[in-house]
Motif scaffolding. Structure first.
Motif, PDB file in Angstrom:
ATOM      1  N   LYS A  73      80.034  59.413  38.673  1.00  0.00           N
ATOM      2  CA  LYS A  73      80.304  58.965  39.852  1.00  0.00           C
ATOM      3  C   LYS A  73      81.336  60.288  40.409  1.00  0.00           C
ATOM      4  N   THR A  74      80.880  60.726  41.679  1.00  0.00           N
ATOM      5  CA  THR A  74      81.702  62.124  42.062  1.00  0.00           C
ATOM      6  C   THR A  74      83.164  61.641  42.754  1.00  0.00           C
ATOM      7  N   SER A  83      83.696  60.687  45.910  1.00  0.00           N
ATOM      8  CA  SER A  83      84.052  61.290  47.357  1.00  0.00           C
ATOM      9  C   SER A  83      84.128  62.760  47.286  1.00  0.00           C
ATOM     10  N   GLU A 117      79.586  66.540  44.170  1.00  0.00           N
ATOM     11  CA  GLU A 117      78.411  65.755  44.505  1.00  0.00           C
ATOM     12  C   GLU A 117      77.062  66.964  44.850  1.00  0.00           C
ATOM     13  N   LYS A 134      76.198  68.305  41.335  1.00  0.00           N
ATOM     14  CA  LYS A 134      75.375  67.171  40.894  1.00  0.00           C
ATOM     15  C   LYS A 134      73.943  67.088  41.137  1.00  0.00           C
ATOM     16  N   GLN A 135      73.704  67.260  42.673  1.00  0.00           N
ATOM     17  CA  GLN A 135      72.445  67.279  43.123  1.00  0.00           C
ATOM     18  C   GLN A 135      71.622  68.776  42.394  1.00  0.00           C
TER      19      GLN A 135
END
Length: 447
Positions: A195-196, A198, A203, A206-207
């Motif tokens: 989990k990032t 927010s 994020e 991660k992608q």
């Protein structure tokens, strides 16, 4: 998988934040201790001493104005006065009183006192230190503790906010660092459950990592499938060729052409078997046996006897230890040493090869031309970085050996022969040019 990552040691980035956080707390705690110690020293060692001396001087001034001036009698200060030693209070008669501020055991407690004499009068003032301690605690230490509690709370909140911001990055770094490319499932992303919180930058990272993982996993899978398919496809024609060569030898007799063809086919079969073992990339489907390594080495040397004779070279096997049985994978073990020996036979351009079995290592030494190790060094561990180097004249045998030994948990090093013999004088070999390949064995049974 995430549970595994949480159990691992924190990433260096998280360790940095933890280290500075506890360093701040430690420095603050140290400053508190030093501050309290200095405050106690100043209050009790300087201020109270000065205050008692001033009280005594003030009382003498009062006596000059009024010889019958009353002694101080407050909650924190009281005193005694006498004009003759025989009239001194009984609790002071055995005390060796000296002028100035001292500590005496009075009224069941160790207290600060001040004693003085003037014009035949003796004055002894006692300070009620316990009351002052209460005041110090109430107006000094208590507010300090409250302020420190608030300061620690702010630091804790700040650390939580910082960890919340950087924690996704450290977890992503941990996940990337602990990917098992050898056995991982290319469909499962190790970053999926992270989990990032927010954090937009985390994020995006991660992608990008998930995309990178997918592309690289598919590439590795394609490479393995290609290597395995090619190895399987090559086995059939090689088997047919070997059978036809044997028929020709039976019909027309042995000659150099058939022998060279037979040796070449055996080299190709070993290469195909090795590539297939590397493509499988695991030893879990192989059966280990408790066997003496010397027996396997003798089999390998016997299998290569015809090749060595054709090359005009000799292979000598020396067993220098009272060997015990080991847990080994016979097929892969033979592949390792067959590749090393065939590599030496084909490319060393020497006259002899010595195979020496020691306690936890095997030496394969040739007296050929050797190879130029990187950076003009005399020793080089055979790692993935080494595979990128140009080692012309020694084929791909060393590269295959490195990959096989990695699966077996072994380690391989290359030595310049002269250098190794000078640094290991106990090895009974002639000092000459050439290459020594040392395979360090793992004593633990294979898993």
């Amino acid at each position: 998988m995430m549970r595994l990552f949480r159990d691992k040691r924190d990433h260096p980035l998280g360790e940095v934040f933890n280290r500075y956080y506890w360093l701040q707390i430690g420095l603050i705690a140290l400053s508190i201790v030093i501050g309290i110690g200095c405050s106690a020293w100043v209050i009790k060692g300087t201020l109270l001493t000065t205050a008692l001396e001033q009280e005594m001087e003030h009382y003498w001034q009062r006596m000059e104005r009024n010889p019958e001036a009353a002694l101080p009698d407050t909650k924190n200060l009281y005193g005694y006065r006498w004009s003759d030693d025989e009239l001194a209070p009984s609790e002071f008669r055995n005390l060796k009183l000296q002028s100035g501020v001292h500590r005496h055991y009075i009224d069941g407690k160790d207290r600060m006192t001040v004693y003085g004499t003037r014009n035949g009068e003796h004055v002894f003032l006692v300070f009620g230190e316990s009351n002052v301690n209460k005041l110090i605690w109430l107006f000094g230490l208590a507010p300090l503790m409250v302020s420190l509690f608030l300061l620690y709370s702010v630091l804790w909140w700040w650390n939580r906010r910082a960890r919340r911001y950087f924690s996704p990055i450290t977890r992503l770094a941990n996940a990337l660092e602990h990917i098992d490319w050898e056995h991982q499932n290319n469909r499962a992303s190790p970053f999926k459950e992270i989990k990032t919180d927010s954090n937009l930058e985390a994020e995006y990272l991660k992608q990008a990592l998930e995309k990178y993982h997918q592309v690289l996993s598919e590439f590795i899978q394609r490479e393995r499938e290609f290597t395995g398919d090619v190895s399987h496809e090559l086995r059939t024609p090689l088997t047919i060729l070997k059978g036809n060569v044997q028929l020709c030898q039976a019909r027309y007799g042995d000659n150099k052409s058939f022998t060279r063809l037979q040796n070449t086919i055996e080299d190709m079969q070993l290469l195909v078997d090795t590539l297939l073992a590397i493509a499988r990339n695991t030893t879990s489907n192989l059966q280990s046996e408790k066997i003496r390594l010397s027996e396997l080495l003798q089999d390998v040397v016997s299998d290569l006897n015809s090749v060595s004779l054709a090359k005009g070279m000799s292979i000598d096997l020396n067993i220098e230890v009272d060997e015990v049985k080991r847990h080994l994978y016979p097929s892969m073990t033979k592949m390792v040493f067959s590749n090393i020996l065939r590599n030496a036979l084909n490319y060393s351009q020497g006259t002899s090869i010595n195979v020496i079995l020691e306690k936890n290592k095997v030496l394969v030494a040739d007296n050929g031309i050797g190879i130029d190790l990187p950076n003009n060094s005399k020793v080089q561990e055979l790692t993935n970085q080494q595979l990128q180097l140009d080692i012309k004249g020694h084929g791909i045998g060393l590269q295959l050996v490195q990959k096989l030994c990695k699966q077996l948990g072994w380690r391989v090093e290359l030595f310049d022969r002269e250098y190794y013999l000078m640094t290991h004088p106990k090895v009974d070999l002639s000092l000459s040019s050439g290459l020594i390949v040392v395979v360090y064995l793992n004593d633990q049974p294979p898993k």
